[in-house]
Design an enzyme around this catalytic site. Sequence first.
Site, mmCIF file in Angstrom:
data_model
loop_
_atom_site.group_PDB
_atom_site.id
_atom_site.type_symbol
_atom_site.label_atom_id
_atom_site.label_comp_id
_atom_site.label_asym_id
_atom_site.label_seq_id
_atom_site.Cartn_x
_atom_site.Cartn_y
_atom_site.Cartn_z
ATOM 1 N N THR B 94 0.715 -1.302 -0.038
ATOM 2 C CA THR B 94 0.237 -0.011 -0.130
ATOM 3 C C THR B 94 0.892 1.170 0.050
ATOM 4 O O THR B 94 1.462 1.614 0.879
ATOM 5 C CB THR B 94 -0.953 0.048 1.153
ATOM 6 O OG1 THR B 94 -1.661 -1.260 1.306
ATOM 7 C CG2 THR B 94 -1.710 1.239 1.227
ATOM 8 N N LYS B 170 -7.223 0.731 -3.285
ATOM 9 C CA LYS B 170 -6.830 0.204 -1.757
ATOM 10 C C LYS B 170 -7.089 1.105 -0.881
ATOM 11 O O LYS B 170 -7.402 1.141 0.343
ATOM 12 C CB LYS B 170 -5.431 -0.239 -2.192
ATOM 13 C CG LYS B 170 -4.809 -0.487 -0.690
ATOM 14 C CD LYS B 170 -5.266 -1.626 -0.036
ATOM 15 C CE LYS B 170 -4.478 -2.296 1.348
ATOM 16 N NZ LYS B 170 -5.005 -3.177 1.999
ATOM 17 N N LYS B 239 -1.260 6.447 8.619
ATOM 18 C CA LYS B 239 -0.509 6.556 7.411
ATOM 19 C C LYS B 239 -1.665 6.505 6.277
ATOM 20 O O LYS B 239 -1.624 7.226 5.454
ATOM 21 C CB LYS B 239 0.749 5.720 7.580
ATOM 22 C CG LYS B 239 1.400 5.906 6.287
ATOM 23 C CD LYS B 239 2.402 4.691 5.899
ATOM 24 C CE LYS B 239 1.326 3.555 5.446
ATOM 25 N NZ LYS B 239 1.973 2.538 4.879
#
Lengths: 292, 292, 292, 292
Positions: B94, B170, B239
């Site tokens: 990711t 994602k 994050k």
Amino acid sequence: MKTGFCGLGNMGEAMAATLVAAGFDVTVWNRSPEPVQALAEKGATSADTVQQAAENADILIAMLPDDTVTRQVLVESGALDALPEGAVFINMATVSIAFSRELDEFLAGKGLHYLAAPVLGRPDVAAAGALNILAAGRQDALDTAMPVLEAMGSKVWHFGDEPQQANAVKLAVNAMIAGAIGMMGESVALAQGYGIDRGQFIELISTTLFASPVYQGYGRAIAEERYEPAGFKLSLGLKDVRLALEAGERVNVPQPISAILRDALIDALAHHQGDQDWASLARVATRRAGQE
Amino acid sequence: MKTGFCGLGNMGEAMAATLVAAGFDVTVWNRSPEPVQALAEKGATSADTVQQAAENADILIAMLPDDTVTRQVLVESGALDALPEGAVFINMATVSIAFSRELDEFLAGKGLHYLAAPVLGRPDVAAAGALNILAAGRQDALDTAMPVLEAMGSKVWHFGDEPQQANAVKLAVNAMIAGAIGMMGESVALAQGYGIDRGQFIELISTTLFASPVYQGYGRAIAEERYEPAGFKLSLGLKDVRLALEAGERVNVPQPISAILRDALIDALAHHQGDQDWASLARVATRRAGQE
Amino acid sequence: MKTGFCGLGNMGEAMAATLVAAGFDVTVWNRSPEPVQALAEKGATSADTVQQAAENADILIAMLPDDTVTRQVLVESGALDALPEGAVFINMATVSIAFSRELDEFLAGKGLHYLAAPVLGRPDVAAAGALNILAAGRQDALDTAMPVLEAMGSKVWHFGDEPQQANAVKLAVNAMIAGAIGMMGESVALAQGYGIDRGQFIELISTTLFASPVYQGYGRAIAEERYEPAGFKLSLGLKDVRLALEAGERVNVPQPISAILRDALIDALAHHQGDQDWASLARVATRRAGQE
Amino acid sequence: MKTGFCGLGNMGEAMAATLVAAGFDVTVWNRSPEPVQALAEKGATSADTVQQAAENADILIAMLPDDTVTRQVLVESGALDALPEGAVFINMATVSIAFSRELDEFLAGKGLHYLAAPVLGRPDVAAAGALNILAAGRQDALDTAMPVLEAMGSKVWHFGDEPQQANAVKLAVNAMIAGAIGMMGESVALAQGYGIDRGQFIELISTTLFASPVYQGYGRAIAEERYEPAGFKLSLGLKDVRLALEAGERVNVPQPISAILRDALIDALAHHQGDQDWASLARVATRRAGQE
């Protein structure tokens, strides 16, 4: 056990029908006569006035639109005063905490029992007697009511002795539905910003991590941009989110996501979406992104 | 078809193992040697340097923690330069949109192919070869990669020709997970404000309207207030939500709910929850309500 | 004391002019030559390259647009390497905390001194030498710089020994300006919803409880719906609010209002307001209310 | 011109005193007798019941705490029925739009005139007769009321013919005050995160860009962390922000910043700040950042 039933909208009519089918002695009332007649043909007794539904009832069930209508029809009309001593009143509508408490005190003062029992499920689920019933109130009242509740629902949850507890649960669940729709809206807008097909994105989430009725049902509407006819109007969704926020404020619970959802629902109302299904809350995100 | 695999954390090791088990010729590299050895015992070739994993590879797969590590290990080290012409690089981590675009340009300039292919699923799902793989990149690169992807996943989704599209999907999905946790937190706080048991509330939602892996998995953690050991650290969740917001900003998509989630995740970090599972985002709501 | 000055935009040119007028020996550089020539006519020395402005300078001042340009012009060009040992570099631009720290380490490694000294005030205030200068850095560097700072400002504030502290203050102030504009927008939308004239509402607040430059200046623009030409572009405002949020995230400070402001600024960008003055952030509120 | 005055709290007593000092014939009533006596000593006529203050009055002024008390004292008691035909009722309290409309209809049905005239200013400003009076209602009623309003205020603003317009303005202004406090809180938390003294930061903003009563007054309290005694209790601030949000919802105006402010005020209540001055809203930001 004699049962009265007031409020035969889409939900109420289906619920009352399951009671009749289960063999209960049900007297039904509604403001407009058509559903009364339909239920009478199935075996219910029809009442001309709400008082008739209440008097002699061991259990009176109400499924009216909101606080205001419930207060007018049942409190101000004197209908609740017509209930025989020891009767149980079951309010299955989604109402405010404040009104639920008001009803509780009012009924306790008259020697009557009060259950709040809002439900999860749409009319088709109600027709199948498969609702999830979120009940709260004293155990003895619940024991009395259990046969009728079990006829209407596949599961009866008992959240506590104070009726308002069931209302709090129902409002929390509705806020969560709004949250799911709101997040789908943001994510669809993000995906579309990268040229991704909204249908494919919704398929991804609703068949994997989020494979559940809320994401599948509202997700399909969002994928197809099909918001009419409304299963549940956006304006009513705003009402419920507002009631959830009021419920939180009473017990000092910050709800920043719900606050932002309320804000987005108002944005939707300002753009004439009030009569669309509340899945159209997702449009706020795409409109703000300049995608409409 | 020779395949290199870099990054053997919990996810990477499980994914590489499915490739070995499926009979692929896999050369593996990792910063720490233990998982390399473990895979070698299962039949993989071990590489001492990342360059060794890249040279001669038809396909190079990376599953490294974040942008920074991926840049160091693969770009700055010169490893990607070691790939033979025409090879396909598959980044399954990711990462940010910005970094994915940077990789895309870098590789295109070298005559290499780039697929972004982040995944849905935890290590146990990876070990079963049952991941959902969110792929984007040119069709010919995807065709080349399909055998290895299909060995690792139960379904390969193709979201478009530009690798960044898969990264956007994602990030949108991860923001939705944060949204689900955040809403569970608010609703649990509201329910608890009315004396309702959090376990019963979570049971209600996760067996009815929200019966899906996200609500069941994170819901259980919230119900049991069990946030350690972390399946996915809250600091990493912050994050990802930040990357989702950056992704939205690049294409002018407002995301007010995600913005509030980022805010709550920072609140959690300020209260020493960074190493807890990100289900503990729910604690922010209860703490702000004075319930902790 | 020889002073170099790089970056002669609207602000920089006015600031450099006050230094020349105060008798300092100033060597000026700018990417486009016009403002260099204008300042040369007033007595400045013109530099053909940024290195010329730096070499032999006791003090080098920069007022460049952002992190990226400052890095290109001063770091990557080698200009800062041209500074004589012991020189003070004063960065008066609004930059990120991360970049300010990077500069600090870079300069310390070369035996140079670094002051961050962003300013409050528009070009007319700069031309009058009446800026508020928000300085941070070691006291000895500040002592050296004080004569030039005092020539440009009516007041020099010293916020601490670490340069990033001044950047944090500047970003916090800019977030507050965004907050003031955002709240004026919401309140104007509310007032207009009740048929109240926006000009009268703005007059009320800006002559009573909120009688201050920010509310008067931006309030006038909102009252008159006059957002062009931009004094400060909305797209730059979004950059500054984002930098404020990044600054907060570094030290675990939740900023929910700033997060919502960022969101509204993105909404504005999606509606083609990026080149308008950031007072036009107020339009987001009225547009969402369906008033445009 | 005979004037009745009901509600002699800190504000009401000061306002009534300016009327007495200006030579008006004022009959005063209050629930507790002390301020009645104090005003009687200055020349007012004391009323034992609110009806006495109303009967024979050309103008009846009320400055009661909120909707509920105003309804009890003036409507349910029958006091407004005691007003002679053609009298003007001036409600100077901060009340909801809904209640202001209810009063308007109630009074119109009795041939009475209604002005909403909430004020800006604290008790010391009221004592000096220097309030800003935000009036709305029909021009003829305003003409009648003007002499008494001018005795209490330095400026009378007329926002329209419908009384609720003045209430909307007052609520919008109070939301703006909350916004200013909220932004100061966030910025102080950000500054403190970088080791900056909160007093110095507040001095900066309140002497430069934000040099106005709101930022100076509340800023000083925040700088000194002095929140008691309360000039205006935080719990009342929450009430006003909620009323502002309700006012917005009635006319479809999204107010996301105010929504977040309401949320933060609830957080404050959950942490026992309800009786502190609402400047202590700033504590929510620093607490969430782990700085307390």
